[in-house]
Design an enzyme around this catalytic site. Sequence first.
Site: not given
Ligand code: AMP
Length: 226
Positions: A13, A88, A123, A156, A167
């Site tokens: 994404k 989400r 990554r 990360r 996740r």
């Molecule tokens: P991402 O970079 O989108 O994979 O997000 C990394 C982490 O941020 C996720 O595993 C969640 O802990 C938190 N996070 C990001 N977006 C959301 C969301 N819309 N709702 C809840 N937690 C989020």
Amino acid sequence: MNIILFGPPGSGKGTQAQAITEQLGIPQIATGDMLRAAVRSGSELGQAVETVMASGQLVSDALIIALVNERLAASDCQQGCLLDGFPRTAAQAEALRDSGIPIDLVINFQVPDEEIVMRLSGRWIDSESGRTYHTRYSPPKVAGIDDVSGRPLTQRPDDTPDTVRARLAVYHETTNALVRCFADWEAASQAEVRPLRYVVVSATGSIDVVRSELSSLIEAHRPVAD
Ligand code: AMP
């Protein structure tokens, strides 16, 4: 044009978001990036979410909805935006729907779990520039070092194989309700001037193949007034 990119972590994404924001001249709103910036800055928000993020769980709906609403009110979002990683959960999607912002396109990126684990656990990132490498697909010239700056690369904290699986589990738990929510929203909006369109895309192809498919999709669903 307002677009939502939705899909498991590591489905590409973020990579595709860059091309789309250039194509349309709209900002990318990536909630994961916003939260990581908060963690880096050591702000109250960052301290509140750091442990939850490192474990691969979701931060609370209330917190993330407030964060996104504040961001969407900014002037650069008036011509549209690209939401990446939000909503989400069904509660987040309902809150967005209640806000009245017309969503034109929801793109669901599909990638099998095993491919995701392989993509994410390889990554590595230069945390200052955001440049991303992959030990197998796009390795740096010198292992562990950023090609441009010479800085050591970092992983990360939530990209380790165990946390990636956590996740993915969270993703699968919340996805059915979220997809139902988008389906309801799509059906209810068909009579509106800007109906929502929900599309599933296979995101296992090369970056260029997926990019060109998305580009055609976006052109086909641009709102008339755009
Ligand atoms: P991402 O970079 O989108 O994979 O997000 C990394 C982490 O941020 C996720 O595993 C969640 O802990 C938190 N996070 C990001 N977006 C959301 C969301 N819309 N709702 C809840 N937690 C989020």
